[in-house]
Motif scaffolding. Structure first.
Motif, PDB file in Angstrom:
ATOM      1  N   ASN A  97       0.832  -1.210   0.000  1.00 33.40           N
ATOM      2  CA  ASN A  97       0.000   0.000   0.000  1.00 33.40           C
ATOM      3  C   ASN A  97       0.862   1.254   0.000  1.00 33.40           C
ATOM      4  OD1 ASN A  97      -2.743  -0.688  -0.164  1.00 33.40           O
ATOM      5  ND2 ASN A  97      -2.782  -1.308   1.981  1.00 33.40           N
ATOM      6  N   GLY A 107      -6.949   3.230  -9.525  1.00 33.04           N
ATOM      7  CA  GLY A 107      -7.769   2.442 -10.446  1.00 33.04           C
ATOM      8  C   GLY A 107      -7.151   1.104 -10.810  1.00 33.04           C
ATOM      9  N   ASP A 108      -7.221   0.783 -12.130  1.00 35.08           N
ATOM     10  CA  ASP A 108      -6.733  -0.510 -12.611  1.00 35.08           C
ATOM     11  C   ASP A 108      -5.225  -0.651 -12.433  1.00 35.08           C
ATOM     12  OD1 ASP A 108      -9.260  -1.382 -13.302  1.00 35.08           O
ATOM     13  OD2 ASP A 108      -9.123  -0.640 -15.378  1.00 35.08           O
ATOM     14  N   ARG A 110      -3.443   0.530 -10.007  1.00 33.85           N
ATOM     15  CA  ARG A 110      -3.199   0.198  -8.598  1.00 33.85           C
ATOM     16  C   ARG A 110      -3.550  -1.274  -8.333  1.00 33.85           C
ATOM     17  NH1 ARG A 110      -2.612   2.573  -3.547  1.00 33.85           N
ATOM     18  NH2 ARG A 110      -3.561   1.402  -1.844  1.00 33.85           N
ATOM     19  N   LYS A 111      -4.675  -1.720  -8.888  1.00 35.89           N
ATOM     20  CA  LYS A 111      -5.079  -3.113  -8.698  1.00 35.89           C
ATOM     21  C   LYS A 111      -4.019  -4.067  -9.227  1.00 35.89           C
ATOM     22  CE  LYS A 111     -10.107  -2.619  -8.878  1.00 35.89           C
ATOM     23  NZ  LYS A 111     -11.314  -2.954  -9.639  1.00 35.89           N
ATOM     24  N   ALA A 112      -3.511  -3.781 -10.422  1.00 37.63           N
ATOM     25  CA  ALA A 112      -2.499  -4.640 -11.032  1.00 37.63           C
ATOM     26  C   ALA A 112      -1.217  -4.624 -10.191  1.00 37.63           C
ATOM     27  CB  ALA A 112      -2.208  -4.181 -12.457  1.00 37.63           C
ATOM     28  N   MET A 114      -0.912  -3.942  -6.961  1.00 35.40           N
ATOM     29  CA  MET A 114      -1.148  -4.624  -5.686  1.00 35.40           C
ATOM     30  C   MET A 114      -1.169  -6.144  -5.870  1.00 35.40           C
ATOM     31  SD  MET A 114      -1.271  -2.460  -3.230  1.00 35.40           S
ATOM     32  CE  MET A 114      -2.090  -3.281  -1.891  1.00 35.40           C
ATOM     33  N   LYS A 115      -1.743  -6.603  -6.971  1.00 37.21           N
ATOM     34  CA  LYS A 115      -1.788  -8.032  -7.242  1.00 37.21           C
ATOM     35  C   LYS A 115      -0.375  -8.587  -7.386  1.00 37.21           C
ATOM     36  CE  LYS A 115      -3.720 -11.425 -10.439  1.00 37.21           C
ATOM     37  NZ  LYS A 115      -4.515 -11.641 -11.653  1.00 37.21           N
TER      38      LYS A 115
END
Length: 121
Positions: A97, A107-108, A110-112, A114-115
């Motif tokens: 984080n 958005g996307d 950040r999701k990618a 974090m994954k």
């Protein structure tokens, strides 16, 4: 005379009924004693597990898992392992984080990020 006999009879019946009433609750009060001690043992275990979870600063699913293991019969031995893995995962989440925040991802993207960050060993 009839009124006097009736009054004495009623008084003696009321006295007998009052004398019999306290004996019945005393017998029923003795029966829940084992249940009360079992509840007390469970309450003590709950207090101990809550204190441990608070000391380890567990929250959310990590706390639920810890409490479940702590309150189970085998929870005493398994709880430290679960807490350690939960703490490691929480630490990883905090780091990822923070990295996402410094990179100003949203958005996307950040999701990618974090994954990938959380799946990395």
């Amino acid at each position: 005379m009839k009124k006097l006999i009736l009054a004495l009879s009623l008084t003696s019946l009321v006295g007998l009924a009052a004398a019999a009433t306290p004996a019945a609750p005393a017998a029923s009060a003795a029966a829940p004693a084992p249940a009360a001690s079992a509840a007390s043992a469970q309450q003590n275990k709950m207090k101990t597990c809550n204190a441990d979870a608070k000391t380890k600063a567990l929250t959310g699913d990590a706390r639920k898992d810890f409490m479940k293991q702590c309150l189970s019969a085998t929870g005493v031995a398994a709880a430290p392992e679960a807490a350690a893995s939960a703490t490691a995962q929480q630490s990883k989440m905090k780091t990822c984080n923070a990295d996402a925040k410094t990179k100003a991802l949203a958005g996307d993207a950040r999701k990618a990020f974090m994954k990938d960050c959380l799946s990395a060993k």
